[in-house]
Design an enzyme around this catalytic site. Structure first.
Site, PDB file in Angstrom:
ATOM      1  N   TRP A 183       0.778  -1.327  -0.092  1.00 18.63           N
ATOM      2  CA  TRP A 183       0.038  -0.005   0.008  1.00 18.63           C
ATOM      3  C   TRP A 183       0.715   1.276  -0.041  1.00 18.63           C
ATOM      4  O   TRP A 183       1.962   1.382   0.934  1.00 18.63           O
ATOM      5  CB  TRP A 183      -0.694  -0.001   1.416  1.00 18.63           C
ATOM      6  CG  TRP A 183      -1.505   1.214   1.428  1.00 18.63           C
ATOM      7  CD1 TRP A 183      -2.594   1.812   0.396  1.00 18.63           C
ATOM      8  CD2 TRP A 183      -1.380   2.449   2.115  1.00 18.63           C
ATOM      9  NE1 TRP A 183      -2.962   3.082   0.919  1.00 18.63           N
ATOM     10  CE2 TRP A 183      -2.014   3.508   1.846  1.00 18.63           C
ATOM     11  CE3 TRP A 183      -0.357   2.614   3.205  1.00 18.63           C
ATOM     12  CZ2 TRP A 183      -1.991   4.765   2.448  1.00 18.63           C
ATOM     13  CZ3 TRP A 183      -0.399   4.112   3.530  1.00 18.63           C
ATOM     14  CH2 TRP A 183      -1.380   4.918   3.420  1.00 18.63           C
ATOM     15  N   GLU A 224      -2.930  -3.138  -2.420  1.00 18.52           N
ATOM     16  CA  GLU A 224      -4.251  -2.452  -1.635  1.00 18.52           C
ATOM     17  C   GLU A 224      -4.463  -1.001  -2.236  1.00 18.52           C
ATOM     18  O   GLU A 224      -3.593  -0.139  -2.237  1.00 18.52           O
ATOM     19  CB  GLU A 224      -3.799  -2.274  -0.234  1.00 18.52           C
ATOM     20  CG  GLU A 224      -4.755  -1.564   0.585  1.00 18.52           C
ATOM     21  CD  GLU A 224      -4.592  -1.443   2.318  1.00 18.52           C
ATOM     22  OE1 GLU A 224      -3.373  -1.744   2.442  1.00 18.52           O
ATOM     23  OE2 GLU A 224      -5.525  -1.164   2.791  1.00 18.52           O
ATOM     24  N   LYS A 226      -6.889   2.447  -2.647  1.00 17.19           N
ATOM     25  CA  LYS A 226      -7.496   3.430  -1.767  1.00 17.19           C
ATOM     26  C   LYS A 226      -8.130   4.666  -2.562  1.00 17.19           C
ATOM     27  O   LYS A 226      -7.606   5.171  -3.610  1.00 17.19           O
ATOM     28  CB  LYS A 226      -6.442   4.024  -0.865  1.00 17.19           C
ATOM     29  CG  LYS A 226      -7.130   4.964   0.256  1.00 17.19           C
ATOM     30  CD  LYS A 226      -5.906   5.215   1.395  1.00 17.19           C
ATOM     31  CE  LYS A 226      -6.631   5.816   2.475  1.00 17.19           C
ATOM     32  NZ  LYS A 226      -5.643   5.981   3.583  1.00 17.19           N
ATOM     33  N   ASP A 257      -9.492  -3.073   1.272  1.00 18.93           N
ATOM     34  CA  ASP A 257      -9.846  -2.620   2.666  1.00 18.93           C
ATOM     35  C   ASP A 257     -11.041  -1.892   2.702  1.00 18.93           C
ATOM     36  O   ASP A 257     -11.729  -1.063   2.003  1.00 18.93           O
ATOM     37  CB  ASP A 257      -8.658  -1.503   2.957  1.00 18.93           C
ATOM     38  CG  ASP A 257      -8.666  -0.917   4.435  1.00 18.93           C
ATOM     39  OD1 ASP A 257      -9.633  -0.446   4.988  1.00 18.93           O
ATOM     40  OD2 ASP A 257      -7.601  -0.769   4.944  1.00 18.93           O
ATOM     41  N   HIS A 260     -11.613   1.831   2.064  1.00 18.95           N
ATOM     42  CA  HIS A 260     -10.866   2.427   1.041  1.00 18.95           C
ATOM     43  C   HIS A 260     -11.983   2.704   0.007  1.00 18.95           C
ATOM     44  O   HIS A 260     -11.358   2.668  -1.294  1.00 18.95           O
ATOM     45  CB  HIS A 260      -9.850   1.647   0.511  1.00 18.95           C
ATOM     46  CG  HIS A 260      -8.682   1.901   1.484  1.00 18.95           C
ATOM     47  ND1 HIS A 260      -7.429   1.401   1.462  1.00 18.95           N
ATOM     48  CD2 HIS A 260      -8.711   2.377   2.924  1.00 18.95           C
ATOM     49  CE1 HIS A 260      -6.678   1.669   2.382  1.00 18.95           C
ATOM     50  NE2 HIS A 260      -7.295   2.110   3.337  1.00 18.95           N
ATOM     51  N   HIS A 284      -8.422  -6.081   4.400  1.00 18.47           N
ATOM     52  CA  HIS A 284      -8.160  -5.400   5.435  1.00 18.47           C
ATOM     53  C   HIS A 284      -9.627  -5.033   6.142  1.00 18.47           C
ATOM     54  O   HIS A 284     -10.292  -4.313   5.501  1.00 18.47           O
ATOM     55  CB  HIS A 284      -7.407  -3.888   5.220  1.00 18.47           C
ATOM     56  CG  HIS A 284      -5.982  -4.206   5.338  1.00 18.47           C
ATOM     57  ND1 HIS A 284      -5.127  -3.255   5.094  1.00 18.47           N
ATOM     58  CD2 HIS A 284      -5.271  -5.454   5.743  1.00 18.47           C
ATOM     59  CE1 HIS A 284      -3.931  -3.750   5.283  1.00 18.47           C
ATOM     60  NE2 HIS A 284      -4.041  -5.035   5.637  1.00 18.47           N
ATOM     61  N   ASP A 292     -12.285   7.009   5.968  1.00 15.24           N
ATOM     62  CA  ASP A 292     -11.567   5.779   6.180  1.00 15.24           C
ATOM     63  C   ASP A 292     -10.891   6.063   7.704  1.00 15.24           C
ATOM     64  O   ASP A 292      -9.573   6.115   7.853  1.00 15.24           O
ATOM     65  CB  ASP A 292     -10.211   5.853   5.199  1.00 15.24           C
ATOM     66  CG  ASP A 292      -9.197   4.693   5.532  1.00 15.24           C
ATOM     67  OD1 ASP A 292      -9.699   3.804   5.996  1.00 15.24           O
ATOM     68  OD2 ASP A 292      -8.068   4.953   5.051  1.00 15.24           O
ATOM     69  N   ASP A 294     -10.739   4.101  10.343  1.00 16.51           N
ATOM     70  CA  ASP A 294     -10.006   2.979  11.093  1.00 16.51           C
ATOM     71  C   ASP A 294     -10.388   2.644  12.582  1.00 16.51           C
ATOM     72  O   ASP A 294      -9.618   2.570  13.468  1.00 16.51           O
ATOM     73  CB  ASP A 294      -8.464   2.957  10.811  1.00 16.51           C
ATOM     74  CG  ASP A 294      -7.801   3.064   9.615  1.00 16.51           C
ATOM     75  OD1 ASP A 294      -7.977   1.971   9.123  1.00 16.51           O
ATOM     76  OD2 ASP A 294      -7.555   4.090   9.045  1.00 16.51           O
ATOM     77  N   ASP A 323      -7.338  -4.312  10.226  1.00 16.63           N
ATOM     78  CA  ASP A 323      -6.620  -2.882  10.136  1.00 16.63           C
ATOM     79  C   ASP A 323      -7.359  -1.642  10.639  1.00 16.63           C
ATOM     80  O   ASP A 323      -8.268  -1.079   9.958  1.00 16.63           O
ATOM     81  CB  ASP A 323      -6.546  -2.621   8.354  1.00 16.63           C
ATOM     82  CG  ASP A 323      -5.702  -1.164   8.269  1.00 16.63           C
ATOM     83  OD1 ASP A 323      -5.003  -0.964   9.183  1.00 16.63           O
ATOM     84  OD2 ASP A 323      -5.588  -0.901   7.220  1.00 16.63           O
TER      85      ASP A 323
END
Ligand code: RNT
Ligand code: ZN
Length: 414
Positions: A183, A224, A226, A257, A260, A284, A292, A294, A323
């Protein structure tokens, strides 16, 4: 009533709808999650003291974060003691462990800088996954693999190559495949004048990294994508279309992810599409709140939907990495909650009569399908979960242990 007798009652109830709970438990036990080491120290790593960069952000300043390899390992042990099953640890290159007085830059890291992690994993029967770290570095401020500066681009290509070697070392030492996920944060804050040149440079860099011979049966390279990052809101070089095409044409895999994509897109719907064209894919699992962000993964609708897709499409085809990084709460509680909830979602999915429900769909009996799937929500899954915890020697109510560890260990960190 004991955990066991509750389980036996639940087993009977599930049997009535055609679900074998013993089988579900057996299947669940085979799933390995890749536990991200970076929840333990707010994505700081050990190779620099600088701030986190690359358009990602931890917020909060909860006391007690890990500051050294020993502290991080102890915290991982503590979290794992609260999580059922045997899993993998997901490391970033920035978590290299140097000897006293030693330091090498990212383009010169070697397997030996991860020997302590291999020992840690071996002693516990864990696997290891790996990630080159293309952020939090003086040469990542503008761009990395898509950089117009040839020296900088080459630096990051060398980093990628070293990471492939380290990934292969992990796979060989631990006797199980290592996933290496790429990533990069590269992108533009405002409308770019040229999108294709950075993307062509990223393509070239990936080609150069992957030209290094490595054992494809031992190292799974994933890419990955995004949609945006902080400070790179207008354009991300490694977009979904870019990587999906790159992976398809270059014998590597995609990593999706959950944070993303555009806010109304869901990863649960993408899994089956990916698996029509790839043997495997990776995730993820995160929880995006408005962006995003997290946040810690929960037992929520979308995570359950993802789990159902994993179970229905073949659980050995999807590599599940976590993640999330919340710095505003106890980090052990964050890890344990997110991972337990992912496992809970998978158990929920294992406890569904998928064949019968698919048949309802084929018969276009959507009323029955709707009623059945809603009824599932109040089935006694909790009793099966508690039994699974008991089998794995993991406490049902884990918060007292989090408090003890905080009091005895975390609160003593400066
Ligand atoms: C960032 C990506 C990436 C990182 C970790 C630290 O948006 O999700 O996976 O979170 O590699
Ligand atoms: Zn991610």
């Amino acid at each position: 009533m004991s955990v066991e007798s509750r389980y036996l009652e639940a087993k009977e109830m599930y049997a009535k709808i055609g679900v074998d709970t013993d089988k579900a438990i057996e299947q669940l036990g085979k799933i390995k999650l890749s536990m991200h080491c970076w929840q333990g120290d707010d994505v700081q790593g050990f190779d620099s003291k600088g701030p986190l960069s690359g358009g990602i952000q931890t917020t909060g300043n909860y006391p007690g974060k890990a500051r050294t390899p020993e502290e991080l390992m102890a915290d991982i042990d503590e979290a794992l003691s609260l999580i059922p099953g045997t899993h993998k640890i997901n490391l970033h290159a920035s978590y290299a462990i140097f000897d006293e007085g030693e330091w090498v830059d990212r383009d010169a890291i070697e397997p030996k800088h991860f020997r302590k992690w291999v020992e840690f994993a071996k002693e516990r029967g864990l696997g290891l996954d790996f990630n080159p770290t293309f952020f939090s570095h003086r040469l990542s401020e503008d761009a990395t693999l898509s950089s117009e500066n040839e020296e900088i681009r080459q630096f990051w290509v060398r980093h990628g190559i070293q990471c492939l070697k380290i990934s292969e070392y992990f796979a060989e030492e631990l006797g199980q495949p290592c996933m290496m996920n790429i990533w990069i944060p590269d992108g533009f804050k405002d409308i770019p004048a040229d999108r294709i040149s950075p993307r062509m440079r990223l393509k070239k860099s990936l080609d150069e990294i992957l030209a290094t011979p490595y054992d494809h049966s031992k190292v799974y390279v994933t890419v990955e994508s995004k949609v945006f990052g902080i400070g790179v809101e207008s354009m991300t070089v490694g977009s979904h279309e870019f990587y999906m095409n790159y992976a398809a044409k270059n014998d590597c895999l995609c990593l999706l992810d959950t944070g993303h994509y555009h806010p109304t897109e869901v990863v649960s719907d993408k899994i089956s599409s990916m698996l029509c064209f790839y043997d495997k894919m990776a995730l993820h699992v995160s929880r995006p709140v408005r962006w995003d962000s997290d946040h810690v993964v929960l037992f929520d609708d979308e995570t359950r939907e993802i789990a159902k897709e994993i179970v229905r499409c073949g659980q050995d085809r999807v590599m599940i990495g976590m993640d999330f990084f919340d710095a505003s709460i106890n980090r052990i509680a964050a890890w344990a909650t997110g991972m337990r909830d992912m496992i809970k979602c998978l158990l929920y999915a294992e406890l569904m009569p998928h064949k019968e429900m698919a048949k309802m769909q084929e018969e276009r009996n959507f009323s029955k399908l709707l009623v059945t799937s809603e009824e599932m929500k109040t089935m006694p899954m909790g009793d099966v979960w508690n039994y699974y915890l008991m089998l794995n020697n993991v406490p049902e109510n884990f918060y007292p242990e989090v408090e003890r560890y905080e009091k005895e260990v975390l609160s003593k960190r400066g």
